[in-house]
Design an enzyme around this catalytic site. Structure first.
Site, PDB file in Angstrom:
ATOM      1  N   LYS A  90      74.470 -17.028  27.454  1.00 36.17           N
ATOM      2  CA  LYS A  90      73.452 -16.515  28.378  1.00 36.17           C
ATOM      3  C   LYS A  90      72.106 -16.604  27.689  1.00 36.17           C
ATOM      4  CE  LYS A  90      72.010 -14.534  32.118  1.00 36.17           C
ATOM      5  NZ  LYS A  90      71.089 -15.696  32.266  1.00 36.17           N
ATOM      6  N   LYS A 126      70.500 -20.966  24.750  1.00 40.45           N
ATOM      7  CA  LYS A 126      69.121 -21.225  25.197  1.00 40.45           C
ATOM      8  C   LYS A 126      68.985 -22.703  25.484  1.00 40.45           C
ATOM      9  CE  LYS A 126      65.245 -18.904  25.707  1.00 40.45           C
ATOM     10  NZ  LYS A 126      65.038 -17.467  25.942  1.00 40.45           N
ATOM     11  N   ASP A 166      62.402 -18.793  31.274  1.00 41.10           N
ATOM     12  CA  ASP A 166      61.654 -18.466  30.057  1.00 41.10           C
ATOM     13  C   ASP A 166      60.268 -19.088  30.283  1.00 41.10           C
ATOM     14  OD1 ASP A 166      62.246 -17.364  27.106  1.00 41.10           O
ATOM     15  OD2 ASP A 166      60.952 -19.103  26.851  1.00 41.10           O
ATOM     16  N   THR A 210      61.538  -7.840  32.098  1.00 41.95           N
ATOM     17  CA  THR A 210      61.218  -8.021  30.676  1.00 41.95           C
ATOM     18  C   THR A 210      59.981  -7.201  30.304  1.00 41.95           C
ATOM     19  OG1 THR A 210      62.110 -10.245  30.871  1.00 41.95           O
ATOM     20  CG2 THR A 210      60.911  -9.722  28.855  1.00 41.95           C
TER      21      THR A 210
HETATM   22  P1  NDP Z   1      55.391 -17.639  31.311  1.00 45.98           P
HETATM   23  O1  NDP Z   1      55.517 -19.103  31.335  1.00 45.98           O
HETATM   24  O2  NDP Z   1      55.458 -16.867  32.570  1.00 45.98           O
HETATM   25  O3  NDP Z   1      54.038 -17.214  30.581  1.00 45.98           O
HETATM   26  C1  NDP Z   1      53.761 -17.628  29.284  1.00 45.98           C
HETATM   27  C2  NDP Z   1      52.384 -17.101  28.902  1.00 45.98           C
HETATM   28  O4  NDP Z   1      52.185 -17.295  27.503  1.00 45.98           O
HETATM   29  C3  NDP Z   1      51.259 -17.832  29.614  1.00 45.98           C
HETATM   30  O5  NDP Z   1      50.183 -16.972  29.760  1.00 45.98           O
HETATM   31  C4  NDP Z   1      50.946 -18.945  28.622  1.00 45.98           C
HETATM   32  O6  NDP Z   1      49.639 -19.461  28.746  1.00 45.98           O
HETATM   33  C5  NDP Z   1      51.119 -18.239  27.308  1.00 45.98           C
HETATM   34  N1  NDP Z   1      51.519 -19.208  26.283  1.00 45.98           N
HETATM   35  C6  NDP Z   1      52.642 -19.955  26.265  1.00 45.98           C
HETATM   36  N2  NDP Z   1      52.670 -20.775  25.228  1.00 45.98           N
HETATM   37  C7  NDP Z   1      51.546 -20.544  24.567  1.00 45.98           C
HETATM   38  C8  NDP Z   1      50.995 -21.096  23.406  1.00 45.98           C
HETATM   39  N3  NDP Z   1      51.635 -22.053  22.690  1.00 45.98           N
HETATM   40  N4  NDP Z   1      49.811 -20.617  22.990  1.00 45.98           N
HETATM   41  C9  NDP Z   1      49.178 -19.640  23.699  1.00 45.98           C
HETATM   42  N5  NDP Z   1      49.647 -19.086  24.834  1.00 45.98           N
HETATM   43  C10 NDP Z   1      50.808 -19.540  25.248  1.00 45.98           C
HETATM   44  O7  NDP Z   1      56.525 -17.153  30.284  1.00 45.98           O
HETATM   45  P2  NDP Z   1      57.162 -15.704  30.114  1.00 45.98           P
HETATM   46  O8  NDP Z   1      56.169 -14.653  30.421  1.00 45.98           O
HETATM   47  O9  NDP Z   1      58.457 -15.700  30.817  1.00 45.98           O
HETATM   48  O10 NDP Z   1      57.497 -15.711  28.544  1.00 45.98           O
HETATM   49  C11 NDP Z   1      56.600 -15.177  27.566  1.00 45.98           C
HETATM   50  C12 NDP Z   1      57.383 -14.829  26.303  1.00 45.98           C
HETATM   51  O11 NDP Z   1      58.385 -13.856  26.614  1.00 45.98           O
HETATM   52  C13 NDP Z   1      58.122 -15.985  25.651  1.00 45.98           C
HETATM   53  O12 NDP Z   1      58.124 -15.786  24.247  1.00 45.98           O
HETATM   54  C14 NDP Z   1      59.541 -15.823  26.176  1.00 45.98           C
HETATM   55  O13 NDP Z   1      60.494 -16.418  25.310  1.00 45.98           O
HETATM   56  C15 NDP Z   1      59.656 -14.314  26.166  1.00 45.98           C
HETATM   57  N6  NDP Z   1      60.688 -13.737  27.021  1.00 45.98           N
HETATM   58  C16 NDP Z   1      60.746 -14.020  28.349  1.00 45.98           C
HETATM   59  C17 NDP Z   1      61.711 -13.423  29.142  1.00 45.98           C
HETATM   60  C18 NDP Z   1      61.769 -13.615  30.619  1.00 45.98           C
HETATM   61  O14 NDP Z   1      62.584 -12.955  31.255  1.00 45.98           O
HETATM   62  N7  NDP Z   1      60.941 -14.460  31.207  1.00 45.98           N
HETATM   63  C19 NDP Z   1      62.729 -12.536  28.555  1.00 45.98           C
HETATM   64  C20 NDP Z   1      62.522 -12.247  27.159  1.00 45.98           C
HETATM   65  C21 NDP Z   1      61.549 -12.849  26.442  1.00 45.98           C
HETATM   66  P3  NDP Z   1      49.409 -20.882  29.487  1.00 45.98           P
HETATM   67  O15 NDP Z   1      49.686 -20.621  30.918  1.00 45.98           O
HETATM   68  O16 NDP Z   1      48.002 -21.209  29.182  1.00 45.98           O
HETATM   69  O17 NDP Z   1      50.377 -21.827  28.852  1.00 45.98           O
HETATM   70  O1  2IT Z   2      64.462 -14.611  26.024  1.00 42.90           O
HETATM   71  C1  2IT Z   2      65.128 -14.121  26.962  1.00 42.90           C
HETATM   72  O2  2IT Z   2      65.843 -13.129  26.802  1.00 42.90           O
HETATM   73  C2  2IT Z   2      64.999 -14.728  28.295  1.00 42.90           C
HETATM   74  N1  2IT Z   2      64.236 -15.683  28.455  1.00 42.90           N
HETATM   75  C3  2IT Z   2      65.817 -14.207  29.453  1.00 42.90           C
HETATM   76  C4  2IT Z   2      67.185 -14.787  29.423  1.00 42.90           C
HETATM   77  C5  2IT Z   2      68.065 -14.468  30.606  1.00 42.90           C
HETATM   78  O3  2IT Z   2      69.168 -15.022  30.614  1.00 42.90           O
HETATM   79  O4  2IT Z   2      67.691 -13.693  31.489  1.00 42.90           O
END
Ligand code: NDP
Ligand code: 2IT
Length: 445
Positions: A90, A126, A166, A210
């Site tokens: 997952k 992943k 993600d 999250t």
């Molecule tokens: P999104 O794609 O919705 O948003 C990502 C955000 O981070 C955007 O604002 C983006 O800016 C910015 N960003 C991404 N890459 C970079 C970079 N290299 N440098 C600067 N800014 C960056 O992703 P999520 O919100 O879903 O994910 C954000 C983080 O949370 C990640 O680390 C992900 O692994 C983690 N995460 C996500 C989960 C989920 O359920 N979605 C669960 C647990 C963890 P821009 O638009 O300009 O690229």
């Molecule tokens: O980093 C993470 O935990 C996620 N991007 C969510 C993974 C999931 O299976 O909901």
């Protein structure tokens, strides 16, 4: 690091050259695990760490598609099925140009322990692609997702491997991926993906989970020192799914969230960020953060700068790995920071974590603090399995209980190992022991 574990770590690094982020994630976990191996010699005898660091299966595949101009484009797709001791693999899919095996493996490795901490029956995996969704039309996104799933479908399933979103993968992409899976397999297998739309098998609260969970975890940390989010000055990095929902939840608890960012720059709104406007720009229009400053008065937009230049009492890094370095950490600490809750995966460098811990700050590592997303994915799987759908209130209550439970598990494990308040150690040890016990019970596989 314990000498026995260091030898294993060095072998893992040598076997996986060039995968810097994976090396970093492995090193950080191994640094917590010395005392566990004193108490559990069976983990060394059973070579649990060597097994854990070698994914059960790694799939790398070509993703061919045509852009709107009719040109052929080729991307590289990945799915790393890391560990299935506790349940089906997952973890999310990331679409970002920086994606390569080292990033997918760091994320998959972290996911094993995160998923164990949730207490839900899910293993770790992943995936993703080095595809850049930025500037692509809906039709291009759909064709890419369909091509990606045309290979991925044979590796996933409700009982095998359950991807989700993600970076760069949200509800729109999950929709296209699910549609293609259904079309190829001729099965309405709801439990094969999570983060689905609410009318076709998704769960309420999954989009918020999250960010909400990160704030709930951080609030629990603050409570241990008689504090709360109420009245805190908060800075959040990113402006995606995790960031926006963290901002909303922190505000609902009385915090003033003054800044957030995207990869182009950051905004400072001293009156407190307007979440409705952020959602309109980022979620509806898929625009850039600088538009926010155009539409609201008294807002500063800093092109190209680091959001960590803005002072805060609570920092919630919610963008990407290694975005918060040692120097920024030291500056934040000097200027009154009291807590960090990681919404992103591995956003703080090892140097930054050392600065936070040396300063005696509350530091909630991603694998604990951001586990609410995957935990709510597991709640979505539970609803799919029983063909049920729960109310927002009930689902949010379950999420809250899970986050409070993760916090408690980290706290008591840290106490048990003589490191009170060390959530890094607590999360790594509690997650690891659960997986290690299950692996030994299931024999040499
Ligand atoms: P999104 O794609 O919705 O948003 C990502 C955000 O981070 C955007 O604002 C983006 O800016 C910015 N960003 C991404 N890459 C970079 C970079 N290299 N440098 C600067 N800014 C960056 O992703 P999520 O919100 O879903 O994910 C954000 C983080 O949370 C990640 O680390 C992900 O692994 C983690 N995460 C996500 C989960 C989920 O359920 N979605 C669960 C647990 C963890 P821009 O638009 O300009 O690229
Ligand atoms: O980093 C993470 O935990 C996620 N991007 C969510 C993974 C999931 O299976 O909901």
């Amino acid at each position: 690091m314990d000498a026995r574990l260091e030898a294993i770590r060095n072998t893992v690094l040598a076997r996986n050259p060039g995968e810097d982020e994976f090396h970093q994630a492995v090193t950080e976990v191994f640094e917590s695990l010395g005392p566990v191996h004193d108490r559990h010699p069976e983990f060394l005898e059973g070579a649990v760490l060597e097994r854990l660091c070698e994914p059960e299966r790694q799939i790398i595949f070509r993703v061919p598609w045509t852009d709107d101009a009719g040109r052929v484009q080729i991307n590289r797709g990945f799915r790393v099925e890391f560990n299935s001791a506790l349940g089906p693999y997952k973890g999310g899919l990331r679409f970002h140009p920086s994606v390569y095996l080292g990033i997918v493996k760091f994320l998959g490795f972290e996911q094993i322990f995160k998923n164990a901490l949730t207490g839900m029956p899910i293993g770790g995996g992943k995936g993703g692609a080095d595809f850049d969704p930025r500037g692509r039309s809906d039709a291009e996104i759909m064709r890419f997702c369909q091509s990606f799933m045309t290979e991925l479908y044979r590796h996933i399933g409700e009982y095998t491997d359950v991807p989700a979103g993600d970076i760069g993968v949200g509800g729109r992409e999950i929709g296209y991926l699910f549609g293609q899976y259904k079309r190829i397999t001729n099965r309405y297998e709801s439990g094969v993906l999570t983060g689905k739309g609410i009318s076709w098998g998704g769960s309420l609260v999954r989009p918020e989970a999250t960010g909400y969970g990160t704030v709930i975890f951080t609030e629990e940390m603050l409570k241990t020192r008689g504090q709360s989010f109420d009245g805190q000055r908060v800075v959040v990095s990113g402006s995606g799914n995790v960031a926006i929902n963290a901002i909303a939840k922190a505000q609902s608890l009385g915090a003033v969230v003054v800044a957030c960012s995207d990869s182009s720059g950051y905004i400072v709104d001293e009156a407190g960020l307007n979440v409705a406007l952020l959602r309109q720009i980022k979620e509806v229009e898929r625009g850039r953060l600088k538009d926010y400053a155009v539409r609201r008065s008294a807002v500063a937009y800093v092109e190209g700068g680091s959001v960590w230049d803005v002072d805060a009492t609570v920092a919630l890094p919610c963008a990407t790995q290694n975005e918060l370095g040692g120097e920024a950490a030291a500056r934040l600490v000097r200027n009154g920071l009291i807590a960090v809750g990681e919404g992103a995966n591995m956003p703080s460098t090892r140097h930054a974590i050392a600065v936070f811990q040396d300063a005696g700050l509350l530091f909630g590592p991603g694998k604990a603090a951001n586990a609410g997303g995957v935990a709510t994915s597991a709640l979505e799987m539970q609803q799919n399995a029983t063909r049920d759908s729960w109310s927002f209130e009930y689902t949010e209550q379950r999420l809250t209980e899970i986050m409070v439970g993760i916090h408690r598990r980290c706290e008591t494990t840290a106490d048990e190992y003589g490191a009170p308040g060390n959530y890094v150690l607590g999360a790594n040890v509690a997650g690891f022991v659960k997986v290690a016990d299950a692996m030994l019970a299931q024999g040499l596989i």
